[in-house]
Scaffold this motif. Structure first.
Motif, PDB file in Angstrom:
ATOM      1  N   LEU B 162       7.014  -6.790  10.141  1.00 48.14           N
ATOM      2  CA  LEU B 162       5.652  -7.336   9.508  1.00 48.14           C
ATOM      3  C   LEU B 162       5.315  -6.947   8.077  1.00 48.14           C
ATOM      4  CD1 LEU B 162       2.913  -8.248  10.437  1.00 48.14           C
ATOM      5  CD2 LEU B 162       1.992  -6.140  11.130  1.00 48.14           C
ATOM      6  N   LEU B 163       4.965  -7.870   7.149  1.00 50.00           N
ATOM      7  CA  LEU B 163       4.790  -7.849   5.762  1.00 50.00           C
ATOM      8  C   LEU B 163       3.252  -7.839   5.395  1.00 50.00           C
ATOM      9  CD1 LEU B 163       7.244 -10.515   4.193  1.00 50.00           C
ATOM     10  CD2 LEU B 163       7.715  -8.033   4.692  1.00 50.00           C
ATOM     11  N   MET B 164       2.583  -6.837   4.792  1.00 48.16           N
ATOM     12  CA  MET B 164       1.260  -6.432   4.699  1.00 48.16           C
ATOM     13  C   MET B 164       1.008  -6.567   3.320  1.00 48.16           C
ATOM     14  SD  MET B 164       0.014  -4.093   7.721  1.00 48.16           S
ATOM     15  CE  MET B 164      -1.457  -4.907   8.489  1.00 48.16           C
ATOM     16  N   ASP B 165       0.437  -7.501   2.517  1.00 51.46           N
ATOM     17  CA  ASP B 165       0.055  -7.584   1.260  1.00 51.46           C
ATOM     18  C   ASP B 165      -1.292  -7.140   0.815  1.00 51.46           C
ATOM     19  OD1 ASP B 165       0.805  -8.183  -1.538  1.00 51.46           O
ATOM     20  OD2 ASP B 165       0.689 -10.233  -1.379  1.00 51.46           O
ATOM     21  N   ILE B 183      -3.681   0.204  11.671  1.00 53.87           N
ATOM     22  CA  ILE B 183      -2.213   0.114  11.339  1.00 53.87           C
ATOM     23  C   ILE B 183      -1.279   1.279  11.856  1.00 53.87           C
ATOM     24  CG2 ILE B 183      -0.668  -0.007   9.141  1.00 53.87           C
ATOM     25  CD1 ILE B 183      -3.318  -1.192   7.986  1.00 53.87           C
ATOM     26  N   ASP B 184      -1.887   2.528  11.955  1.00 49.64           N
ATOM     27  CA  ASP B 184      -1.202   3.453  12.502  1.00 49.64           C
ATOM     28  C   ASP B 184      -0.792   3.254  13.966  1.00 49.64           C
ATOM     29  OD1 ASP B 184      -1.100   5.517  10.759  1.00 49.64           O
ATOM     30  OD2 ASP B 184      -3.053   6.449  11.093  1.00 49.64           O
ATOM     31  N   LYS B 185      -1.857   2.822  14.560  1.00 48.51           N
ATOM     32  CA  LYS B 185      -1.423   2.316  16.253  1.00 48.51           C
ATOM     33  C   LYS B 185      -0.288   1.339  16.169  1.00 48.51           C
ATOM     34  CE  LYS B 185      -5.949   2.652  18.290  1.00 48.51           C
ATOM     35  NZ  LYS B 185      -6.788   1.541  19.217  1.00 48.51           N
ATOM     36  N   LEU B 186      -0.440   0.152  15.405  1.00 46.81           N
ATOM     37  CA  LEU B 186       0.725  -0.549  15.318  1.00 46.81           C
ATOM     38  C   LEU B 186       2.162   0.087  15.443  1.00 46.81           C
ATOM     39  CD1 LEU B 186      -0.437  -3.553  12.969  1.00 46.81           C
ATOM     40  CD2 LEU B 186      -0.663  -3.458  15.295  1.00 46.81           C
ATOM     41  N   THR B 187       2.328   0.832  14.353  1.00 46.49           N
ATOM     42  CA  THR B 187       3.492   1.660  14.187  1.00 46.49           C
ATOM     43  C   THR B 187       3.924   2.395  15.449  1.00 46.49           C
ATOM     44  OG1 THR B 187       2.448   3.184  12.800  1.00 46.49           O
ATOM     45  CG2 THR B 187       3.790   1.481  11.713  1.00 46.49           C
ATOM     46  N   HIS B 188       2.980   2.945  16.059  1.00 51.59           N
ATOM     47  CA  HIS B 188       3.141   4.172  17.004  1.00 51.59           C
ATOM     48  C   HIS B 188       3.171   3.365  18.514  1.00 51.59           C
ATOM     49  CE1 HIS B 188       1.714   7.064  13.956  1.00 51.59           C
ATOM     50  NE2 HIS B 188       2.668   7.287  14.082  1.00 51.59           N
ATOM     51  N   ASP B 189       2.180   2.380  18.670  1.00 48.52           N
ATOM     52  CA  ASP B 189       2.348   1.956  19.922  1.00 48.52           C
ATOM     53  C   ASP B 189       3.033   0.712  20.099  1.00 48.52           C
ATOM     54  OD1 ASP B 189       0.163   3.884  19.962  1.00 48.52           O
ATOM     55  OD2 ASP B 189      -1.505   2.428  20.815  1.00 48.52           O
ATOM     56  N   LEU B 190       3.409  -0.034  19.186  1.00 47.17           N
ATOM     57  CA  LEU B 190       4.232  -1.186  19.256  1.00 47.17           C
ATOM     58  C   LEU B 190       5.167  -1.199  18.636  1.00 47.17           C
ATOM     59  CD1 LEU B 190       1.214  -4.032  18.419  1.00 47.17           C
ATOM     60  CD2 LEU B 190       1.860  -3.214  20.358  1.00 47.17           C
ATOM     61  N   ALA B 191       5.374   0.177  17.954  1.00 43.88           N
ATOM     62  CA  ALA B 191       6.891   0.374  17.240  1.00 43.88           C
ATOM     63  C   ALA B 191       7.406  -0.755  16.077  1.00 43.88           C
ATOM     64  CB  ALA B 191       7.817   0.435  18.315  1.00 43.88           C
ATOM     65  N   MET B 192       6.292  -1.381  15.445  1.00 48.51           N
ATOM     66  CA  MET B 192       6.617  -2.428  14.551  1.00 48.51           C
ATOM     67  C   MET B 192       6.839  -2.038  13.252  1.00 48.51           C
ATOM     68  SD  MET B 192       6.578  -5.758  13.969  1.00 48.51           S
ATOM     69  CE  MET B 192       6.035  -6.486  15.571  1.00 48.51           C
ATOM     70  N   PRO B 193       8.017  -2.387  12.669  1.00 48.11           N
ATOM     71  CA  PRO B 193       8.343  -1.989  11.186  1.00 48.11           C
ATOM     72  C   PRO B 193       7.525  -2.916  10.374  1.00 48.11           C
ATOM     73  CG  PRO B 193      10.041  -3.188  12.234  1.00 48.11           C
ATOM     74  CD  PRO B 193       9.168  -3.046  13.349  1.00 48.11           C
ATOM     75  N   ILE B 194       6.736  -2.044   9.402  1.00 47.81           N
ATOM     76  CA  ILE B 194       5.969  -2.781   8.462  1.00 47.81           C
ATOM     77  C   ILE B 194       6.337  -2.471   7.060  1.00 47.81           C
ATOM     78  CG2 ILE B 194       3.412  -2.658   7.522  1.00 47.81           C
ATOM     79  CD1 ILE B 194       2.646  -1.904  10.473  1.00 47.81           C
ATOM     80  N   ILE B 195       6.355  -3.435   6.279  1.00 45.48           N
ATOM     81  CA  ILE B 195       6.250  -3.221   4.519  1.00 45.48           C
ATOM     82  C   ILE B 195       4.979  -3.413   4.065  1.00 45.48           C
ATOM     83  CG2 ILE B 195       7.444  -4.064   2.484  1.00 45.48           C
ATOM     84  CD1 ILE B 195       9.905  -4.703   3.807  1.00 45.48           C
TER      85      ILE B 195
END
Lengths: 229, 238
Positions: B162-165, B183-195
């Motif tokens: 997931l890219l977030m501009d 956004i914190d939840k996304l990385t922890h709950d969904l394990a989604m890598p984010i740039i």
């Protein structure tokens, strides 16, 4: 105002010709508008000029060019008649073709402006969501260009209803076949004591145009209301 | 792992980036306005084509100029959330959310046959707390709500990255805080890598695991957040 049989016939024929002209030219008009709004290619200015040519050419010239190309012995017309049995000469199909050619640039202009006003970032977002270019066009560009398409249809339809020069040159003025409202008015004005009947047709034309514009405005408002939630 | 080694020239700006980015947690791309952060995002998601170089995401070649490979944006499986939410104004929230899903025929058919939303849909809607917005048009949403829906829409397309501009730059402070927690939840709950692209050091400190600094169209520094925040370059900012 109760319409006479002649007025009904003329009115219905005009609606049929204008309707067919818009129905068949709309998909090509949308595609042309999209190409002009979104594509960059060599010779785009020339293409743009050709599309807009019917707007500045005298309608009689257009009618003559149609006669040369689409007449039964014309460049393409002869082929169409021999191979597919389709003829545009001296019938309502020819009148619809003449109307479509004259109305085409007006329709394209309106749709193009509408497409150009759409934020291209919305189309980009759709692509990042997995939509190919065709789907982006159908689900994003086309619905958002709706007000422009509607305006293009109304303008084109009104122009078709008023079309005179190209029609009379290409398919003549045949009662029940190519005699639309303006041609019928012209014929009546050439006839002694025809002024009263011509005035009635004039009123019908004005009412018809007003209905078209009013319907377009109402649909446009509904669309805007929907977008505003 | 995201391998990037690309060059792109503009009339008044040239961009070069060469770095392997670990696709885990949040990687922040930090830089001043005009440094080339958004250029990098658009090169990764395919909206821009580099003049030369390679982009490889988890062994999938997205760009290889030598082999004339350029995977179009719709086939990259990379979600993007832009600075403005850019929701489709003619669709209700639910249709915006399902837009990416509808581009994947098998998932779309499965969901339509079962007549109920997929578990992933429910999970994302819950995480982002947008269940009560589903039947509204975007014009009826606040800035923060719009951005949450935009994040949900990108996630439901099932991206591998997931890219977030600068997703928070158009929001006020309370909305920023609120969205950062999502956004914190996304990385922890969904394990989604984010740039995550930003020019705000506080956002970096709050959510990033790694940071890349871009300056004048070039990678200036890359490393763990704590290490980068101590660098002399950022001390000047602070």
């Amino acid at each position: 105002m109760i319409l006479t049989a002649f007025e009904w016939q003329t009115l219905l024929l005009s609606l049929k010709i204008a309707g067919a002209a818009i129905l068949f030219s709309l998909p090509i008009g949308i595609l042309t508008a999209w190409i002009l709004a979104r594509c960059h290619f060599w010779g785009k200015s020339i293409f743009d000029s050709i599309v807009h040519l019917p707007l500045v050419l005298p309608p009689v010239v257009l009618g003559y060019l149609l006669l040369l190309t689409m007449g039964r012995r014309g460049l393409f017309g002869a082929w169409l008649y021999q191979h597919l049995g389709i003829s545009f000469s001296f019938n309502w199909r020819g009148a619809a073709l003449a109307s479509a050619v004259v109305a085409f640039p007006l329709m394209v202009r309106s749709i193009r402006l509408s497409i150009e006003s759409i934020d291209t970032r919305l189309e980009n977002v759709a692509r990042t969501l997995g939509a190919n270019k065709w789907r982006v066009f159908l689900t994003i560009t086309l619905p958002l260009a709706f007000p422009g398409i509607l305006m293009g249809v109304v303008l084109g339809f009104a122009r078709c209803l008023g079309e005179f020069g190209a029609t009379i040159t290409f398919v003549s003025n045949i009662q029940g076949e190519t005699r639309t409202l303006p041609l019928a008015m012209y014929t009546l004005l050439q006839t002694p004591d025809g002024e009263h009947a011509a005035m009635r047709l004039c009123i019908i034309s004005i009412i018809l145009s007003l209905i078209a514009l009013f319907s377009s405005e109402m649909l446009n408002r509904l669309h805007k209301k929907k977008l505003a939630g | 792992m995201l391998h990037i080694d690309i060059k792109k020239k503009f009339p008044s700006f040239s961009f070069t980036f060469c770095q392997d980015i670990a696709c885990q947690g949040v990687t922040a791309i930090l830089g001043v306005s005009g440094s080339g952060k958004s250029t990098l995002i658009n090169l990764i998601n395919g909206l821009l084509q580099p003049d030369s170089g390679k982009i490889i995401l988890n062994d999938t070649v997205l760009v290889d100029s030598e082999k004339a490979i350029f995977v179009p944006p719709e086939k990259r499986h990379i979600g993007t959330v832009f600075q403005d939410a850019l929701l489709f104004p003619h669709y209700k929230v639910i249709k915006n959310l399902n837009y990416g899903l509808n581009n994947k025929m098998d998932q779309c058919i499965k969901s339509k046959l079962s007549h109920k939303p997929s578990s992933r849909f429910t999970e994302i809607v819950d995480v982002l707390n947008i269940g009560h917005l589903l039947n509204r048009y975007p014009a009826m949403l606040s800035g923060g709500e719009k951005q949450r829906v935009a994040i949900g829409r990108a996630l439901l397309a099932n991206p591998s990255l997931l890219l977030m501009d600068e997703p928070l730059s158009a929001l006020d402070m309370p909305r920023k805080k609120e969205l950062l927690s999502y956004i914190d939840k996304l990385t922890h709950d969904l394990a989604m890598p984010i740039i995550y692209v930003t020019h705000n050091i506080n956002e970096v400190r709050r959510i990033a695991d790694e940071v890349a600094i871009i300056d004048h169209g070039q990678l200036y520094d890359y490393g763990a957040t704590e290490q980068i925040l101590q660098s002399a370059y950022l001390q000047e900012w602070l």
